[in-house]
Design a protein around this motif. Sequence first.
Motif, PDB file in Angstrom:
ATOM      1  N   PHE A 144       0.834  -1.199   0.000  1.00 49.51           N
ATOM      2  CA  PHE A 144       0.000   0.000   0.000  1.00 49.51           C
ATOM      3  C   PHE A 144       0.870   1.250   0.000  1.00 49.51           C
ATOM      4  CE2 PHE A 144      -2.859  -3.207   1.528  1.00 49.51           C
ATOM      5  CZ  PHE A 144      -3.994  -2.904   0.832  1.00 49.51           C
ATOM      6  N   PRO A 173       0.276  -4.756   6.108  1.00 51.48           N
ATOM      7  CA  PRO A 173      -0.051  -3.835   7.198  1.00 51.48           C
ATOM      8  C   PRO A 173       0.978  -2.714   7.367  1.00 51.48           C
ATOM      9  CG  PRO A 173      -0.391  -6.084   7.918  1.00 51.48           C
ATOM     10  CD  PRO A 173       0.210  -6.159   6.551  1.00 51.48           C
ATOM     11  N   LEU A 174       2.261  -3.039   7.249  1.00 52.28           N
ATOM     12  CA  LEU A 174       3.267  -2.007   7.494  1.00 52.28           C
ATOM     13  C   LEU A 174       3.278  -0.954   6.381  1.00 52.28           C
ATOM     14  CD1 LEU A 174       6.144  -4.022   9.139  1.00 52.28           C
ATOM     15  CD2 LEU A 174       5.004  -2.026  10.081  1.00 52.28           C
ATOM     16  N   PHE A 200       0.705  -0.160   4.718  1.00 53.86           N
ATOM     17  CA  PHE A 200      -0.538   0.564   5.003  1.00 53.86           C
ATOM     18  C   PHE A 200      -0.261   1.669   6.032  1.00 53.86           C
ATOM     19  CE2 PHE A 200      -4.675   1.276   6.860  1.00 53.86           C
ATOM     20  CZ  PHE A 200      -5.605   0.935   5.896  1.00 53.86           C
ATOM     21  N   VAL A 201       0.455   1.283   7.089  1.00 57.84           N
ATOM     22  CA  VAL A 201       0.784   2.254   8.141  1.00 57.84           C
ATOM     23  C   VAL A 201       1.658   3.376   7.570  1.00 57.84           C
ATOM     24  CG1 VAL A 201       2.049   2.569  10.298  1.00 57.84           C
ATOM     25  CG2 VAL A 201       0.549   0.599  10.023  1.00 57.84           C
ATOM     26  N   ALA A 260      -0.532   5.733   5.666  1.00 57.52           N
ATOM     27  CA  ALA A 260      -1.372   6.508   6.576  1.00 57.52           C
ATOM     28  C   ALA A 260      -0.551   7.598   7.263  1.00 57.52           C
ATOM     29  CB  ALA A 260      -2.000   5.581   7.614  1.00 57.52           C
ATOM     30  N   MET A 261       0.688   7.259   7.625  1.00 56.89           N
ATOM     31  CA  MET A 261       1.536   8.214   8.329  1.00 56.89           C
ATOM     32  C   MET A 261       1.882   9.389   7.416  1.00 56.89           C
ATOM     33  SD  MET A 261       5.146   7.421  10.203  1.00 56.89           S
ATOM     34  CE  MET A 261       6.192   7.519   8.783  1.00 56.89           C
ATOM     35  N   ALA A 298      -1.105  11.566   6.920  1.00 59.23           N
ATOM     36  CA  ALA A 298      -1.389  12.413   8.080  1.00 59.23           C
ATOM     37  C   ALA A 298      -0.441  13.609   8.117  1.00 59.23           C
ATOM     38  CB  ALA A 298      -1.280  11.590   9.360  1.00 59.23           C
ATOM     39  N   ARG A 302      -1.570  17.517   8.092  1.00 56.42           N
ATOM     40  CA  ARG A 302      -1.373  18.309   9.303  1.00 56.42           C
ATOM     41  C   ARG A 302      -0.329  19.407   9.122  1.00 56.42           C
ATOM     42  NH1 ARG A 302      -1.910  14.610  13.789  1.00 56.42           N
ATOM     43  NH2 ARG A 302      -3.981  13.717  13.572  1.00 56.42           N
ATOM     44  N   ILE A 359      -4.794   5.991   1.400  1.00 61.97           N
ATOM     45  CA  ILE A 359      -4.860   4.535   1.227  1.00 61.97           C
ATOM     46  C   ILE A 359      -5.681   4.207  -0.012  1.00 61.97           C
ATOM     47  CG2 ILE A 359      -5.783   2.416   2.236  1.00 61.97           C
ATOM     48  CD1 ILE A 359      -3.391   3.413   3.692  1.00 61.97           C
ATOM     49  N   GLY A 395      -4.737   1.768  -2.999  1.00 59.89           N
ATOM     50  CA  GLY A 395      -5.617   0.640  -3.260  1.00 59.89           C
ATOM     51  C   GLY A 395      -6.088   0.630  -4.701  1.00 59.89           C
TER      52      GLY A 395
END
Lengths: 294, 821
Positions: free
Chosen positions: B59, B116-117, B119-120, B123-124, B127, B131, B240, B244
């Motif tokens: 991802f 998963p990693l 994906f993280v 996401a990080m 973010a 921000r 994501i 995807g």
Amino acid sequence: MHSIVIIDQLLNGLLIGAYYLLVALGLSLIFSLSGVVNLTHGAFYAIGAYLAVRLTPHIGFAGSFVAAPAFVALLGIAIERLLSRFHRGDPMLALLATFGLAMVAEQALRAIFGASPLLYAAPAGLQDNIRLGDFVYSEYRLVMLAASVVAVTLTWLLIYRTPFGRVVRAGAQNPEMVGALGISLAPYRMAIAALGVGLAGLAGALLAPVVTIQPAMGDKILTAAFVVVVIGGLGSFRGVVAAALLVGVVRGLAAYALPAAGDVSMYGLLLLALLFRPRGLFGEHLSGEHLAFE
Amino acid sequence: MRIAPKYLPLLAAAGSVVALPLVLLGLGLTLASATDAVIFAIACMGLNVLLDRVGLVSFGQGAFFGLAGYAAALSQRQWFPGAIVAPSLVAIVAVAIVAWLAGFLILRRGRAYFAPLTFVLAAMLSAIAWRWSAVTGGESGVTVTRPSALGVDLANPWIYYAVVAVIGLLTALLLWRVHRSATGRVLSAIRENEERARFLGYPVDRYKLFAFTFSAAIAAIAGVLFVFHHRVATPDPLSISFSGALLAMVVIGGMRSFLGPALGALIFVLCRDLLALLTAHWLLIFGLLFVAFVVFAPAGLLGIAERLSTRFRKRKVEGPADTAPAALPAGLANRPPHDGPVLIARELEKRFGGIRAVAGIDIVVEDRTLHALVGPNGAGKTTALDLLSGRYPPDFGFITLAGKPVGALRPDAIARAGMGRSFHTANLFGSLMVEENVRLAVQARWRKRFGWWTSAENLADVNAEAAALTAYLGLAGLERAEAASLSPGQQRLLDIALALATAPRILLLDEPLAGLAAEERVRIAALLKDISRHIPVLLTAHDVDNVREIADVITMMRDGKVVTQADVDAAAAPMTRHVSPSAAGAKMLLRVDKVDASRSKSHILHAVSLDVAEHEIVALLGRNGAGKSTLLKVLAGIVPPAAGAITLAGEDTTRLTSAETARRGIGYVPQGRGLFAGMTVADNLALSRRERLTGAGVHWDDERIIWVFPHLAQRWYTPADDLSRGEQQMVAVARALSGDVRLLLLDEPFEGLSVAITGELFEAFNRLRYEVAMVIADNRLDLALALSDRSVILERGAVTWTGASKLLRDNLDLRRQKLWM
């Protein structure tokens, strides 16, 4: 005064950890029986929240609290059936399928409920604060914490203290042998899919009054749950519990020190875990003559 | 002009980028759609390096795409105002560095954690982009200009399209070269069988990190083009859902085809720009399309097209060529001898739970010798090889190879230090061709193994040596066959070829002679002897007769220790125990009629027939690999028979699952026991009883089980993995009984047990004959024959003799003739 603020943040941290745990635990349980990281998990969490919002006017807050996770659990069973029919044996395709379903679920929520956030408030009876001397804490948050603790405890009892759980643990180790003992794992896989997904639905229903309810809300908690399972280890119950509480509490305390540090603390913990515990918090065993299981 | 088929994808790509704008404009879309399609195609082809070549779902692709956009936009604003080439290069290099660091961390965790990693990671970064709006501009993003560069007016959309198209074609060319290069081949090998790649000496983690970084750099190229196309860098690609969508494009187009991902990108753009005119929920439709392809047609659109077109083309099936025996290739033969022993292992020790699999052994192998490690199944021979070759770290011990310590190294480093090994069950790159298997092994020690441009087909010396080795092992003529489709004997040879191809200082072979027909065994034995004249060989064997003639040194093992021949003889000495008379009844309990079975692509059992009467004990005899274990698994319902019929107590059970079979009163004790670690003896037994209180056979409760195995009473609440090997074996039998049982299937029940425990188990089986029927597969001929009423001899998956065990017991000539001993 100072210590009360810290206790407050500690409780908040535990609360956050409890949510992460509900989602991460389901992920971990499903992985241990099916070998697939279920990427639909975040979507189930979102569906749980939407259902809670939609059902409350009809069956009340308490009713939707039970009905939403139950409905999500049924969806989990349906998807487990679909995936097991096609992809037992190719984990990559199963992983892609779970992601595709997550995509469809998110878009379906958008199509049905619209892209703008839904409004939802905690029930009138729980909107007050509890006061113990100087200490003030939201009633609803305490109820949420209690509900999460109960759900996780019941799950633990189910896995480690019942004949059902014994089959699940055995199936995670050696499915072929479980079959040779006369036990068909299919219903157990379904039950675990329902349980794991239901926990995500429960987290959604619990969090609905305190988070923004929008179609992509699952991504955020799924990210946190992934951090938790990477630190704790997929398939390790105690590892996931410890990692969830660690991430939650550190986040609570970091947010107290500096509001923006909350997210950063999570990624920081992940980095440390990858550097210093590359086999997970409690280690993953090499399979020798047989698999070890915790 | 004739064009080799291998260039077709490149030509197709070139044709497509020319036709694309015309087609899209014809459909009423704009040129911008065409430009986007090519850009997404680049990103998808990069993503497919991970998905198809290495088998990893990432991802991170959208994250690197978006990150490159910011890097280009910010560096143009800060450092290179009005420039386009410099910011682009900065962005690509920056993303490659970030990806290398991220990949280093992500790949530290196992395969299951990769998705998963990543994906993280996405996401990080997403973010941060939202921000940190002071730098990223938040939702509105960072704008860029698209100036002229190198005298080309990029502001003109047609010219920009042409530039994007040319870069796209160059990227395709690069990927095409990399896929065919040495490195690209290794990536496929890692997808096929990561462990084997490691044991050939490939630093698997470095290759994966290369693939991850390379894939990210391609995403960065696309990301940069995208930002200059839309003239703004926004946080959207970091989401994501964009990553995807890229995965969905690859799957829909076809991840197994070179141009599949590009086709998928085009379909995405068509959905986005055409479908969006009809419905706001086009992404829902695209998502459903994605799911439909994953579930029903995982090979994607191009995969379907290829299948349709090859349907009418016959695939040539080749057989082994009858060629004269070849000599060991010159590169391997006649190397300078080594002073002193090549391999020295001292005090090696390994413990699994309550079992000391290897209990402090010394092994010394001299140069140019054939050293055999001989002992019964379960003696710890394979574990010893695993410790030597780095599969498990030893708990204790010192290992030196040609004078250098290798005990603490990882398998790939040990392999590069000069240790080649084969495996008990052939460990190959199953869906790759034979020649590709050998080539990969030869290439592992070549300087060019990290090459990423030169086609692996053009590494002449690698190919020549691979061909020579293939011929040496008698596999000539099978070069283009899929490894998994070879016969077990050929797979064994190929496995040895792989080990040999790494030009090792020493060759470790696990049971190279087991389960082969006599002539094959003689041929491979001669081959091994020939190899050992140049390269020392350490092999394991359960049967000393197989190696007596070829071995220069024989080390006996038992119970994880090195023992003398006398110890082995004493342990295997015929038991002079009381044997009860047969209890076999007249009624037939189990009837197996002409059963065939296959595992993966090779046949294991051929028309096996077998009867078991009530209370009868039938011994299954035959060498390792003859098909005994598979037959027991067929009887237990674990391996479904391909043909034939099985009848249990009058009921046809041929098609039943293992669970259904077990509930009809069959108790199965697998080789290696298969106990559930971390669970107590009581738990293990309770599991077995859970679904087996069916009235099918004799009922076994805890009390009756303790009557059979009194010893277990004191261990009732001990976790099964803390028990000794003998106790574990008793629990395995007790568990198979627990419930209602009428037939016990025992796979090597005496394997690796002490004399005392063997006696105790023998007594137990002797008593059990009045309760249940049994099928025992064991290499302890004396025990199996003493216990059993009838014997069935298997050779290469077929029954070669059936008769009363008494005949084999008493008539040594018959035994020699039927069992080759």
